[in-house]
Enzyme design. Structure first.
Site, PDB file in Angstrom:
ATOM      1  N   ASP A   7     -22.442 -28.901 -29.694  1.00 14.10           N
ATOM      2  CA  ASP A   7     -22.106 -27.763 -28.838  1.00 14.10           C
ATOM      3  C   ASP A   7     -21.529 -26.715 -29.784  1.00 14.10           C
ATOM      4  O   ASP A   7     -20.356 -26.767 -30.142  1.00 14.10           O
ATOM      5  CB  ASP A   7     -21.091 -28.168 -27.774  1.00 14.10           C
ATOM      6  CG  ASP A   7     -20.729 -27.028 -26.841  1.00 14.10           C
ATOM      7  OD1 ASP A   7     -21.597 -26.166 -26.596  1.00 14.10           O
ATOM      8  OD2 ASP A   7     -19.582 -26.990 -26.372  1.00 14.10           O
ATOM      9  N   GLU A  67     -27.158 -26.982 -28.302  1.00 13.82           N
ATOM     10  CA  GLU A  67     -27.242 -26.103 -27.134  1.00 13.82           C
ATOM     11  C   GLU A  67     -27.805 -24.762 -27.558  1.00 13.82           C
ATOM     12  O   GLU A  67     -27.359 -24.168 -28.538  1.00 13.82           O
ATOM     13  CB  GLU A  67     -25.864 -25.916 -26.502  1.00 13.82           C
ATOM     14  CG  GLU A  67     -25.932 -25.106 -25.213  1.00 13.82           C
ATOM     15  CD  GLU A  67     -24.606 -25.049 -24.501  1.00 13.82           C
ATOM     16  OE1 GLU A  67     -24.316 -25.985 -23.727  1.00 13.82           O
ATOM     17  OE2 GLU A  67     -23.860 -24.085 -24.735  1.00 13.82           O
ATOM     18  N   ASP A 140     -15.776 -29.076 -25.061  1.00 17.86           N
ATOM     19  CA  ASP A 140     -16.779 -28.998 -26.130  1.00 17.86           C
ATOM     20  C   ASP A 140     -17.254 -30.395 -26.531  1.00 17.86           C
ATOM     21  O   ASP A 140     -18.428 -30.603 -26.840  1.00 17.86           O
ATOM     22  CB  ASP A 140     -16.200 -28.277 -27.358  1.00 17.86           C
ATOM     23  CG  ASP A 140     -15.567 -26.960 -26.994  1.00 17.86           C
ATOM     24  OD1 ASP A 140     -16.290 -25.963 -26.916  1.00 17.86           O
ATOM     25  OD2 ASP A 140     -14.345 -26.951 -26.757  1.00 17.86           O
TER      26      ASP A 140
END
Length: 171
Positions: A7, A67, A140
């Site tokens: 992330d 991501e 996160d």
């Protein structure tokens, strides 16, 4: 399949390693790389690179799931996220590890069944899927694990479909 979920972020970069296949997943490791927001941007990126290199060497993932950066009204946030994404892509590619990008909607749908799930729902499902006693924090870390689960489940299915299509001469 072992997946390192990333992330991306320059202040907080979530990392999560999962061993999985469709319908099954087990957490191997989870963490967050933090850099000071007032630090030199170049030094922060170098620190992130070193941490990612360490995770790649230690956990030897088969694939990295990252991501996909999406547009936001805050251009500074978009740029620092893009920088962190580039570092992740670079470190994996140097080691010959494939990188796959997933949108937040794809990840939410894979983990919760709904592309509109909120962060709390994603964290709750990650905790349940991985059989964790405590939810991963901060968000996160949970998001990185969700990315890894998404890739382990969907990536394996897509690879099988691609192989089937190739065998039938469609690709």
């Amino acid at each position: 399949m072992r997946v390192l979920g990333v992330d991306p972020g320059l202040t907080r970069c979530g990392l999560g390693v999962v061993d999985g296949r469709p319908g099954k997943a087990a957490m191997v490791a989870v963490g967050v790389v933090r850099t000071p927001s007032d630090g030199d941007p170049g030094e922060r990126l170098v620190y992130l690179e070193r941490q990612l290199e360490s995770w790649l060497a230690r956990y030897e993932p088969d694939v990295m799931a990252v991501e996909r950066v999406f547009a936001d009204t805050n251009i500074t946030t978009v740029m620092t996220t893009a920088h962190a994404t580039a570092v992740a892509l670079l470190t994996a590619t140097k080691r010959g590890i494939p990188v796959v990008f997933h949108t937040p909607t794809e990840v939410k749908a894979a983990v919760t069944g709904s592309g509109r799930a909120d962060k709390a729902q994603v964290t709750a499902m990650v905790t349940r899927i991985l059989g964790l006693e405590v939810a991963p924090r901060p968000a996160d870390a949970a998001d990185a694990l969700a990315l890894a689960i998404c890739q382990a489940w969907r990536g394996a299915q897509l690879a099988r479909l691609d192989a089937l299509a190739a065998a039938q001469g469609r690709r």
